[in-house]
Each structure stands twice: as C-alpha cells, then as structure tokens.
Design an enzyme around this catalytic site. Structure first.
Site, PDB file in Angstrom:
ATOM      1  N   GLY A 186       4.533   6.184   4.143  1.00 35.26           N
ATOM      2  CA  GLY A 186       5.565   6.613   5.081  1.00 35.26           C
ATOM      3  C   GLY A 186       6.933   6.804   4.453  1.00 35.26           C
ATOM      4  N   HIS A 197      -5.311  -2.737   6.253  1.00 33.30           N
ATOM      5  CA  HIS A 197      -4.159  -1.858   6.038  1.00 33.30           C
ATOM      6  C   HIS A 197      -2.926  -2.712   5.745  1.00 33.30           C
ATOM      7  CE1 HIS A 197      -1.033   1.091   6.635  1.00 33.30           C
ATOM      8  NE2 HIS A 197      -1.968   2.021   6.461  1.00 33.30           N
ATOM      9  N   GLU A 243      -3.793   2.313  -1.315  1.00 36.87           N
ATOM     10  CA  GLU A 243      -2.554   2.714  -0.649  1.00 36.87           C
ATOM     11  C   GLU A 243      -1.395   1.897  -1.223  1.00 36.87           C
ATOM     12  OE1 GLU A 243      -3.517   4.727   3.408  1.00 36.87           O
ATOM     13  OE2 GLU A 243      -2.883   2.674   3.734  1.00 36.87           O
ATOM     14  N   GLU A 270      -0.039  -2.537   6.757  1.00 38.08           N
ATOM     15  CA  GLU A 270       0.753  -2.871   7.961  1.00 38.08           C
ATOM     16  C   GLU A 270       0.131  -4.059   8.690  1.00 38.08           C
ATOM     17  OE1 GLU A 270       0.752   1.147   9.426  1.00 38.08           O
ATOM     18  OE2 GLU A 270       2.040   1.703   7.751  1.00 38.08           O
ATOM     19  N   ASN A 330      -5.179   8.561   9.748  1.00 38.49           N
ATOM     20  CA  ASN A 330      -4.850   7.282  10.400  1.00 38.49           C
ATOM     21  C   ASN A 330      -3.657   7.560  11.307  1.00 38.49           C
ATOM     22  OD1 ASN A 330      -4.051   4.754  11.185  1.00 38.49           O
ATOM     23  ND2 ASN A 330      -3.496   4.035   9.122  1.00 38.49           N
ATOM     24  N   SER A 365       1.832   8.982   1.731  1.00 38.24           N
ATOM     25  CA  SER A 365       2.560  10.254   1.717  1.00 38.24           C
ATOM     26  C   SER A 365       1.736  11.396   1.153  1.00 38.24           C
ATOM     27  CB  SER A 365       3.895  10.101   0.969  1.00 38.24           C
ATOM     28  OG  SER A 365       4.709   9.132   1.624  1.00 38.24           O
ATOM     29  N   LYS A 385      -2.245   5.637  13.272  1.00 40.45           N
ATOM     30  CA  LYS A 385      -1.404   4.442  13.507  1.00 40.45           C
ATOM     31  C   LYS A 385      -1.114   4.322  15.004  1.00 40.45           C
ATOM     32  CE  LYS A 385       0.111   4.718   8.770  1.00 40.45           C
ATOM     33  NZ  LYS A 385       1.079   4.379   7.752  1.00 40.45           N
TER      34      LYS A 385
HETATM   35  P1  13P Z   1       1.605   8.105   5.296  1.00 40.85           P
HETATM   36  O1  13P Z   1       0.638   9.231   4.982  1.00 40.85           O
HETATM   37  O2  13P Z   1       2.400   8.352   6.525  1.00 40.85           O
HETATM   38  O3  13P Z   1       2.400   7.713   4.100  1.00 40.85           O
HETATM   39  O4  13P Z   1       0.684   6.829   5.660  1.00 40.85           O
HETATM   40  C1  13P Z   1      -0.341   6.486   4.792  1.00 40.85           C
HETATM   41  C2  13P Z   1      -1.143   5.439   5.430  1.00 40.85           C
HETATM   42  O5  13P Z   1      -0.691   4.310   5.611  1.00 40.85           O
HETATM   43  C3  13P Z   1      -2.500   5.783   5.864  1.00 40.85           C
HETATM   44  O6  13P Z   1      -3.228   4.660   6.234  1.00 40.85           O
END
Ligand code: 13P
Length: 249
Positions: A172, A94, A166, A96, A9, A211, A11
């Site tokens: 992150g 997601h 997640e 976010e 992803n 992560s 982002k």
């Molecule tokens: P990270 O791998 O940067 O923690 O992000 C995970 C994520 O949100 C994947 O959709």
C-alpha cells in the site's frame, strides 16, 4: 510447469453496490485469462461474489479463517463456512492480521492447517518490515516465519499451499521490490519448502504482493520463482486487475 496465479485481496473495501460493478468488470474481462485468477473478498460478501463469479473461471477466496473447526469463538469464521460459499482459497498470516490482531507464526500455521483440513488452499503470507530489511535480516526473518508455519503442517501438505511474499514496506505504499530483490526472496522460500518436501517444492506457486500494478507486473512475473501476484489496491479497479492478469498471460 507452474501456472501463474493472480489473486486480488480486496481487504476491508466494498459495498453491495461497488462490488456489483467490480465483479461485472471482472466477468467481462478476466474470463479468457491464461493465468489462474482469484478474488479474496470480505466475508459478508462471499455469497454475492459466489453468485457473480459462477461459471466465470474466477475462483473465490477469503481473507482470514479461524484456527478452530467450530464452537464458541464469537466473530470467527470457520474454514467449513468458507467452503460452503464455494471458496477455494483463504489468505492466512497477512501482515495486517499480524500487526493489528497480534497473529504469530504458530497461529498462522494452525489457520493454514484448518484450511487444508477442509480442502481449501491457504495463501500463506510472509515478509519483512523496512527495519528488518535495512538491518540485512530479510532472509532470516522470512525463513523463520515460513519454517514455523511449515512446522504446523504435514510435509505431504507442502504441495497444497500457496506462499505469498509480501514485504511489509511495499504494501500500500507504492514502493515495490525490484524484480531482483523479490526473486532473491522467492528463491529462498522455494529452498525452505524444498527442505521440508523436495518433490513438492518445485510445484508450489509463490506469489509476490506489495504495490503490484499494471506497469510493474510484467517484469516481476518474468522472474523464475515469481508465480503470480497477491494484489491489493490495484484489485479494486477492474481495468487495473485485468491489466495485471494480461501481463501474466
Ligand atoms: P497493495 O497491492 O495495495 O500494496 O497490497 C498488497 C497486499 O497486501 C495484498 O495482500
């Protein structure tokens, strides 16, 4: 037997130039993977990624989709448009999107439905916050999220989705759920899927996201109900993403 799926992803990262370098790195390293591999890129770069990934065996995905099929929805992208660019996957729900765009489970369910209606595979995200975990509410929260989304789908669609667990506190942050913590939730997710469609639940890929890195992927992916990863930061560097794909093999 479920195949492992490693999905990146990206982002809201990238540029034409940076993507070209990353995609070239993936072409070189991910082609012979034993796992299924996908990258979910920002919508403006779908055409670039479609061309770069043609013939590589790496699938293309998007990061969000409209719940509507077409019409007066300024700024939204329809599932049929993603399909036009060769997408196989789209992430829905997601954390976010939930946090910054106030998406709730009902909307996430509608988005998953819109994706399925044109033959895309929705990667349905669920996960608890740190406060919810500390309060011992992880199971309750994840079950409620998933049940509400599954309620929007036909039970016959259960076998056509991917679920991503997640934990919000792991995204992150460099903090990862231990394999045992993640497995506990993945097992619960499979139970919830089975309550809607027992035959399909055993075949649904349940990804872990939060992560995931080259140095923790192998132990996470060794757990019985962890069928892959949804990878954020580590998907932006070809060497790291390929190392995770290799850990899956
Ligand atoms: P990270 O791998 O940067 O923690 O992000 C995970 C994520 O949100 C994947 O959709």
């Amino acid at each position: 037997m479920r195949r492992t799926l490693i999905a990146g992803n990206w982002k809201m990262n990238g540029s034409l130039e940076a993507n070209a370098i990353l995609l070239r790195g993936l072409q070189a390293g991910a082609g012979s993977a034993e796992a299924d591999v996908a990258v979910c890129v920002p919508a403006p770069y779908l055409a670039q990624a479609q061309v770069a990934l043609a013939g590589t065996g790496i699938a293309l995905g998007a990061q969000d989709v409209s719940a509507h099929a077409s019409g007066a929805f300024t700024g939204e992208v329809a599932a049929s448009m993603l399909q036009d660019f060769g997408c196989q996957f789209v992430i829905v729900g997601h954390s976010e999107r939930r946090t910054y765009h106030c998406e709730d489970d009902a909307l996430v369910g509608q988005k998953a439905r819109a994706a399925l209606a044109v033959g895309l595979t929705p990667i349905v995200c669920v996960g608890e916050t740190a406060g919810q975990r500390d309060a011992g509410r992880t199971g309750e929260i994840v079950s409620a999220q998933l049940d509400a989304i599954l309620d929007a789908l036909e039970s016959s669609d259960i076998g056509r989705i991917v679920v991503a667990y997640e934990p919000v506190w792991a995204i992150g942050t460099g903090k990862t759920a231990t394999p045992e913590m993640a497995q506990e939730v993945h097992g619960l997710i499979r139970q919830r899927l089975a309550s809607k469609n027992p035959a399909a639940a055993a075949g649904v890929q349940i990804l872990y996201g939060g992560s995931m890195k080259p140095d923790n992927a192998r132990e996470l992916l060794a757990m019985p109900d962890i069928d892959g990863g949804l990878v954020g930061g580590a998907a932006l560097k070809a060497v790291d993403f390929i190392a995770i794909i290799e850990a899956a093999g």
